[in-house]
Design an enzyme around this catalytic site. Structure first.
Site, PDB file in Angstrom:
ATOM      1  N   CYS A   1      60.472  18.446 -41.600  1.00 30.51           N
ATOM      2  CA  CYS A   1      61.605  19.043 -40.887  1.00 30.51           C
ATOM      3  C   CYS A   1      61.788  20.500 -41.303  1.00 30.51           C
ATOM      4  O   CYS A   1      62.033  21.375 -40.460  1.00 30.51           O
ATOM      5  CB  CYS A   1      62.884  18.265 -41.178  1.00 30.51           C
ATOM      6  SG  CYS A   1      62.832  16.527 -40.675  1.00 30.51           S
TER       7      CYS A   1
ATOM      8  N   CYS B   1      63.512  16.267 -45.875  1.00 26.73           N
ATOM      9  CA  CYS B   1      62.256  16.065 -45.139  1.00 26.73           C
ATOM     10  C   CYS B   1      61.450  17.354 -45.126  1.00 26.73           C
ATOM     11  O   CYS B   1      61.870  18.370 -44.547  1.00 26.73           O
ATOM     12  CB  CYS B   1      62.565  15.606 -43.716  1.00 26.73           C
ATOM     13  SG  CYS B   1      61.104  15.480 -42.661  1.00 26.73           S
TER      14      CYS B   1
END
Length: 227
Positions: A121, A118
């Protein structure tokens, strides 16, 4: 070509015997120039032969540099493995998650659900580490989505990065998705739920995992442990 130019006298005799030949002296001026060309070519070939091995040396150096860079890169920890301090804990199973919540007492617990793939993230993680260092009184739990898919689905985690806030007996007090651009949401939640309070029971708000929390607490009271 070298055979033809190697007989200048024969070539001159043929021109002198030809009816249209009227410049025998010019032939003699051309032939020496051809000989000098041969000498230049021979010198050039020697020079090329002398410097020919040089291009291979830098290639070996570049190869060694690439190998060294690859080894150095493998020695570095992954971005999600950065150690932000003792109050940031990696969670690898449902039992670890429930145990951490039950042992947190009246501390504020912030759970980050993330994926190693991600991009959001990864961009947010350094800011989260800095926040953990600034708030040693808060427990930060990192949950890898791919390693804990059943638990994440039970907790209704459908987007990453996602955050749960737990506080003592109040259990889950807040949950939301947050990117780096909206990191102020995390700061606001810390200010709102960071006040000290008494813990009078097991944590709440973990959905279907509540039953497992109860069993863990019962095992702890009887002196046994599931860890």
């Amino acid at each position: 070509m070298a055979d033809v130019l190697g007989s200048p006298s024969l070539y001159a005799r043929r021109l002198s015997n030809s009816p249209s030949a009227c410049f025998p002296a010019s032939v003699n001026s051309v032939v020496p120039n051809l000989k000098s060309c041969n000498r230049i070519l021979s010198v050039a070939s020697c020079s090329i032969g002398d410097v020919w091995p040089l291009p291979f040396k830098p290639r070996k150096q570049f190869a060694s540099l690439k190998v060294h860079a690859a080894i150095t890169e493998t020695d570095q920890p992954k971005w999600w493995e950065k150690d932000a301090g003792p109050n940031m804990v990696d969670i690898h199973s449902t039992q670890e998650f429930l145990g951490a919540l039950s042992q947190a007492g009246d501390r504020l617990v912030i759970v980050e659900f993330y994926g190693t793939w991600c991009a959001s993230c990864r961009a947010l993680f350094p800011k989260l580490c800095k926040t953990a260092q600034e708030h040693p009184e808060i427990l930060f739990l990192k949950v890898n989505f791919d390693e804990n898919k059943p638990m994440c689905k039970s907790l209704n985690v459908k987007v990453l990065p996602y955050f749960h806030f737990y506080h003592g007996a109040d259990g889950q007090v807040e949950s939301f998705s947050c990117s780096l651009a909206k990191f102020q949401k995390i700061k606001d939640a810390i200010e709102k739920h960071g006040s000290a309070r008494c813990s009078t029971g097991p944590p709440k708000g973990v959905g279907d995992l509540n039953l497992e929390v109860g069993s863990l607490l019962k095992d702890n009271q009887t002196g046994s442990s599931s860890f």
